[in-house]
Design an enzyme around this catalytic site. Structure first.
Site, PDB file in Angstrom:
ATOM      1  N   HIS A 146       1.284 -54.962 -24.736  1.00  0.00           N
ATOM      2  CA  HIS A 146       0.411 -53.785 -24.743  1.00  0.00           C
ATOM      3  C   HIS A 146       1.341 -52.578 -24.543  1.00  0.00           C
ATOM      4  CE1 HIS A 146      -2.481 -50.912 -23.019  1.00  0.00           C
ATOM      5  NE2 HIS A 146      -3.462 -51.682 -23.438  1.00  0.00           N
ATOM      6  N   ASP A 222       2.610 -58.670 -16.778  1.00  0.00           N
ATOM      7  CA  ASP A 222       1.392 -57.910 -17.056  1.00  0.00           C
ATOM      8  C   ASP A 222       0.226 -58.903 -17.065  1.00  0.00           C
ATOM      9  OD1 ASP A 222      -0.770 -56.596 -18.119  1.00  0.00           O
ATOM     10  OD2 ASP A 222       0.253 -55.900 -19.936  1.00  0.00           O
ATOM     11  N   LYS A 248     -10.980 -54.476 -15.651  1.00  0.00           N
ATOM     12  CA  LYS A 248     -11.088 -55.643 -16.544  1.00  0.00           C
ATOM     13  C   LYS A 248     -11.575 -56.869 -15.785  1.00  0.00           C
ATOM     14  CE  LYS A 248      -7.209 -54.352 -19.570  1.00  0.00           C
ATOM     15  NZ  LYS A 248      -7.801 -53.703 -20.735  1.00  0.00           N
TER      16      LYS A 248
END
Lengths: 438, 152
Positions: A146, A222, A248
């Site tokens: 990302h 991550d 999230k």
């Protein structure tokens, strides 16, 4: 077994309709998850009953707010297999990753300054020892990152003269083990995603950590995509730093966390400076608090931290093994359903093994934005675009994609509505010559 | 399919998205603009050539990729502005931006008629995320014209 209908009933937003009365089918949890009433209530209750600035003030409410803030740290730490002192609150995962990258940068700047100068003394000798990068040092990441776990490292490399190298992605969207050999003697940092937010492929962290250990590189994980969808034990994974974000994980926006090993946080120079992170301040110099407070400058997002703890309690009560098992079923249903729609290609592994319920796809001859529009008209929310991951799209030969991503509350009926929507996309955009095809 | 989608994706738009006018690289040009829509990754490179007096659009070519709305909008724009005076192209661009700002309300008949096929984009303005798609080509044209006139 987790009953998604019962779970869904906890999420008020999922009961609403969109686009003229159509029931919402929310398949954009990879971007942000919806929130259960328990989280909304926790945040509301904090404001209604306990709101005060933390770690200051001599009054009862300040004590209660501080207690709530620090207890939340215990709860979130335990959820990811860490100690409370190893968890730093940040505004999101992006800030957490930047915090680490800027720690390296600050140490590198001090190391490069003239000996004896103020700039050289700006960080501790231990910080320089651990974190200073010099030209020729290497930072390794992957093509699947990302942008949040790519751009900060790219910036760090540019500013320090370090070299950025990367692990490639296979045509199936997995990290290519044949390219793990880019981790070498000069590697100082390995920054890697726990799972791709495009292909859903879960990374073999163990293999990568083993290689990083051999060369003495720090591993930054991550964990944004995984923390809400499978059990994550950071101590067991043996990584050095990790980032994840509450929003999230069915938690509030505005709060995320950085995990860092005790000794590493101890030596890491601060990123943001100001109030709440200092010991003694004179007009000339400042001494900093130990971690985690050293990294929590300014007034904190206390209500969101409390909501974050409520979110992980919610997930913990469902049981992360149960969550993972349910979502794996949704992955299978998504992949099987898509495989029966002509002209639709999955970007990523086509089987549910070591894969999250994050399914990016392309529809032959139809731009992702148009795919998303027709799905939206049917009440189905998916994400379109590059999902903040342009390099992996380039690698897979597309400019953009549409992406369906599930969560704890996703039902088989949701997946079926999405698949029906895909058929409608095909019908709507069929060329005039093949009207009525398939 | 619901009416909403047929209103958004007017036949004119679908037709232009399939058979696109003006797509292709222009080798001789006075102005060029590259525009990108970072949310969906759509991009266009548009080149324009003016007549020797710098008053009229003699040639226009574009390359890029994007959704049906952005592609159709580029194609319709090409039809509208080719061989037109620069001032007229800028006026049409202003009308189109007004159409996009109107949130799905129709403009007055004079401006709608002036926009010809571009008036089919009225429904696009109901979807805030798609307005950028429709405007991509017009942004590129405005930018390229500034350059072309600077050189003319």
């Amino acid at each position: 077994m987790l009953n998604p209908d019962t779970v869904k009933a906890d999420f008020p937003l999922l009961g609403r309709t969109v686009r003229g009365g159509k029931p919402l089918v929310y398949l954009d949890s990879g971007a942000t998850a919806q929130k259960p009433q328990q989280v909304i209530d926790a945040e509301l209750r904090f404001y209604a009953e306990t709101n005060a600035a933390v770690h200051r003030g001599a009054h009862q409410i300040a004590e209660e707010a501080t207690e709530a803030y620090e207890t939340s740290r215990d709860v979130v730490a335990e959820f990811v297999g860490a100690d409370a002192a190893e968890i730093v609150w940040t505004k999101n995962a992006t800030e957490a990753l930047n915090l680490v990258a800027y720690g390296f940068l600050n140490a590198s700047l001090a190391a490069a300054a003239a000996p004896g100068s103020a700039a050289a003394a700006a960080v501790t000798p231990e910080a320089i020892q651990r974190y200073a990068l010099v030209p020729g040092d290497e930072i390794v990441l992957s093509e699947a990152e990302h942008h949040a776990n790519l751009v900060p490292w790219q910036q760090l490399a540019q500013k320090t003269g370090a070299t950025l190298r990367w692990i490639s992605v296979t045509a199936q969207g997995r990290l290519d083990p044949e390219t793990f050999s880019v981790i070498g003697e000069r590697t100082r940092i390995l920054a890697i995603t726990h799972a791709s937010n495009v292909t859903g492929a879960i990374t073999d962290v163990e293999a990568l950590v083993a290689r990083a250990r051999k060369v003495g590189a720090y591993v930054v994980l991550d964990a944004c995509q995984t923390a809400a969808h499978m059990p994550v034990d950071l101590h067991a994974l043996d990584v050095d730093f990790a980032a994840f974000s509450a929003h999230k994980m069915v938690g509030p926006t505005g709060v995320g966390a950085l995990y860092g090993r005790h000794a590493l946080l101890e030596d890491l120079p601060p990123f943001l400076t100001g109030g709440s992170m200092v010991e003694v301040v004179t007009m000339e110099t400042t001494s900093f608090m130990p971690p985690p407070q050293r990294f929590e400058a300014g007034t904190q997002m206390v209500a969101q931290v409390v909501g974050f703890a409520a979110a992980v309690k919610y997930l913990r009560e469902l049981g992360m093994d149960q969550v993972a098992a349910h979502e794996s079923q949704m992955t299978q249903r998504l992949l099987e359903g898509i495989s029966l729609v002509p002209g639709v290609r999955v970007l990523g592994p086509e089987d549910a093994t070591d894969r999250l319920a994050v399914v990016a796809f392309e529809v032959d001859g139809v731009h992702p934005h148009d795919v998303g529009q027709v799905l939206d008209d049917a009440g189905v929310a998916v994400r379109v675009g590059h999902h903040c991951a342009q390099p992996i799209h380039r690698r897979l030969g597309v400019h953009a994609s549409a992406r369906a991503s599930a969560g704890v509350y996703t039902t088989a009926a949701d997946v079926d509505a999405f698949i029906a929507g895909l058929h409608e996309v095909r019908r709507f955009f069929a060329a005039p010559s093949d009207t009525g095809g398939h | 399919m619901a009416d909403a989608m047929e209103q958004l994706y007017q036949q004119v738009i679908l037709d232009h998205a399939r058979v696109r006018q003006g797509e292709g690289e222009l080798t001789e040009y006075g102005g060029e603009s590259f525009q990108i829509n970072p949310t969906c990754g759509d991009q266009v490179t548009l080149r324009v050539r003016l007549d020797p007096k710098g008053e009229r659009i003699q040639a226009l070519g574009w390359t890029g990729q994007g959704c049906s709305i952005s592609q159709a909008s580029l194609s319709v724009m090409h039809e509208l502005v080719l061989d037109q005076p620069v001032a007229r192209a800028e006026e049409l661009g202003a009308h189109f931006r007004e159409l996009m700002a109107a949130r799905g309300k129709e403009l007055d008949s004079a401006r709608l008629e002036a926009l010809e096929d571009a008036s089919a984009f009225t429904g696009v303005a109901r979807y805030p995320a798609r307005i950028k798609c429709a405007l991509l080509g017009w942004m590129a044209l405005r930018d390229a014209l500034v350059q072309a006139r600077g050189r003319a």
